[in-house]
Design a protein around this motif. Sequence first.
Motif, PDB file in Angstrom:
ATOM      1  N   LEU A 121       0.824  -1.207   0.000  1.00  0.00           N
ATOM      2  CA  LEU A 121       0.000   0.000   0.000  1.00  0.00           C
ATOM      3  C   LEU A 121       0.861   1.260   0.000  1.00  0.00           C
ATOM      4  O   LEU A 121       0.564   2.227  -0.714  1.00  0.00           O
ATOM      5  CB  LEU A 121      -0.922   0.001   1.221  1.00  0.00           C
ATOM      6  CG  LEU A 121      -2.086  -0.991   1.195  1.00  0.00           C
ATOM      7  CD1 LEU A 121      -2.788  -1.017   2.554  1.00  0.00           C
ATOM      8  CD2 LEU A 121      -3.083  -0.636   0.095  1.00  0.00           C
ATOM      9  N   VAL A 157       0.716   3.486  -3.403  1.00  0.00           N
ATOM     10  CA  VAL A 157       0.092   4.807  -3.477  1.00  0.00           C
ATOM     11  C   VAL A 157       1.094   5.853  -3.945  1.00  0.00           C
ATOM     12  O   VAL A 157       0.737   6.796  -4.671  1.00  0.00           O
ATOM     13  CB  VAL A 157      -0.528   5.199  -2.116  1.00  0.00           C
ATOM     14  CG1 VAL A 157       0.548   5.591  -1.093  1.00  0.00           C
ATOM     15  CG2 VAL A 157      -1.522   6.338  -2.282  1.00  0.00           C
ATOM     16  N   SER A 159     -10.652   0.573   0.137  1.00  0.00           N
ATOM     17  CA  SER A 159      -9.236   0.844  -0.096  1.00  0.00           C
ATOM     18  C   SER A 159      -9.022   1.544  -1.428  1.00  0.00           C
ATOM     19  O   SER A 159      -8.192   2.455  -1.541  1.00  0.00           O
ATOM     20  CB  SER A 159      -8.428  -0.459  -0.063  1.00  0.00           C
ATOM     21  OG  SER A 159      -8.488  -1.054   1.214  1.00  0.00           O
ATOM     22  N   LEU A 178      -7.227   5.171  -1.599  1.00  0.00           N
ATOM     23  CA  LEU A 178      -6.019   5.351  -2.406  1.00  0.00           C
ATOM     24  C   LEU A 178      -6.218   6.432  -3.461  1.00  0.00           C
ATOM     25  O   LEU A 178      -5.332   7.257  -3.704  1.00  0.00           O
ATOM     26  CB  LEU A 178      -5.631   4.024  -3.059  1.00  0.00           C
ATOM     27  CG  LEU A 178      -5.126   2.938  -2.112  1.00  0.00           C
ATOM     28  CD1 LEU A 178      -5.016   1.599  -2.837  1.00  0.00           C
ATOM     29  CD2 LEU A 178      -3.787   3.312  -1.498  1.00  0.00           C
ATOM     30  N   VAL A 227      -4.086   9.914  -3.819  1.00  0.00           N
ATOM     31  CA  VAL A 227      -3.456  10.291  -5.090  1.00  0.00           C
ATOM     32  C   VAL A 227      -3.925  11.673  -5.533  1.00  0.00           C
ATOM     33  O   VAL A 227      -3.127  12.525  -5.951  1.00  0.00           O
ATOM     34  CB  VAL A 227      -3.776   9.238  -6.169  1.00  0.00           C
ATOM     35  CG1 VAL A 227      -3.403   9.757  -7.560  1.00  0.00           C
ATOM     36  CG2 VAL A 227      -3.037   7.944  -5.880  1.00  0.00           C
ATOM     37  N   LEU A 245      -0.894   7.324   4.108  1.00  0.00           N
ATOM     38  CA  LEU A 245      -0.840   7.141   2.656  1.00  0.00           C
ATOM     39  C   LEU A 245      -0.715   8.475   1.934  1.00  0.00           C
ATOM     40  O   LEU A 245       0.006   8.590   0.942  1.00  0.00           O
ATOM     41  CB  LEU A 245      -2.090   6.399   2.187  1.00  0.00           C
ATOM     42  CG  LEU A 245      -2.228   4.958   2.683  1.00  0.00           C
ATOM     43  CD1 LEU A 245      -3.598   4.400   2.317  1.00  0.00           C
ATOM     44  CD2 LEU A 245      -1.124   4.072   2.113  1.00  0.00           C
ATOM     45  N   ALA A 253       2.339   9.581  -0.616  1.00  0.00           N
ATOM     46  CA  ALA A 253       2.044  10.020  -1.985  1.00  0.00           C
ATOM     47  C   ALA A 253       2.522  11.446  -2.222  1.00  0.00           C
ATOM     48  O   ALA A 253       3.102  11.758  -3.270  1.00  0.00           O
ATOM     49  CB  ALA A 253       0.547   9.902  -2.254  1.00  0.00           C
TER      50      ALA A 253
END
Length: 296
Positions: free
Chosen positions: A16, A20, A127, A131, A135, A204, A208
Amino acid sequence: MSAGQHTFFVLVTLALSVGVALAAVAFFRRFTLPRPAVGAFNGNDMVVMMAFVIALPFLYLAFPGWLLPPVLGLTLIGGLAVTWGPVIPSRALRWTLILGLIAADWLTARTAEDDPTHATPYWLLNSVMILLMAVGAANMNAQGGLRLRHVSRFALALAVYDLFFATVIPMTQRLFNAVQGYAFAPSAGIRVGDLGAVVGMGDLLVYALYTTVAYKAYGGRGLRVSLSLVAVFGGLLPPLAPLLVEAATGSLPSLVPAQLFFGPAAFAGYLVLRRGGAERRMAEVRPPAVPEGAAG
């Protein structure tokens, strides 16, 4: 946690975290988001974002349980609408897909609530949306002018924040427990039987954002350095840390915040990268298009 469960947790966390980051850079290279009307993002925006991060747990914990899904759902709808704008030009198709995903997330969450053995479809759908949110948010900030020095300082501040709210005021675990079991949980992961692994949306987003801005600022060198830091200090060390602590102290900690590792590493990575010269600006990476008829 058995050896098999911990191996699963490490592999999912690594996938993950790196996934990402790669997805955000791929989006950056392919799509252009609308420029912010307020001008380029800068350090002041990081201060505002940090204030929002600090306030968010208190807001979530203050909400009654019935209010959490609508709030989280509306947040996802707004984020997905921005992210998919340049990807799916058709407004009707874009909103059909977004609302379809939202409905599917809610329905699978209800199914998982009634029967926990059916949790896998919910976590897969949720998920995907989390994600995509990470992003989109990373690219909005990166393409909006955010510099790597701003992001690295933000990551370092998050490390202090996570340490404080994991030890002095143990709110991180309370927040994690509060949003689990509801539709649109702000985390990505997978649960298959007794195996499970979850990574928070905030972590995350930082991975990213750092990778995308590092790529914008220093090209391939920035991408290599940032991805290595995300893999080691975001994907590997946080899930392995409890085992190391247990081996050293005999006690297994219930929570080891990921930013304790990634924040200092991200700042150190910025110090290394800036030795290669000044950061590239967005206009150097992707010059603004000249309106038709303006040339000449």
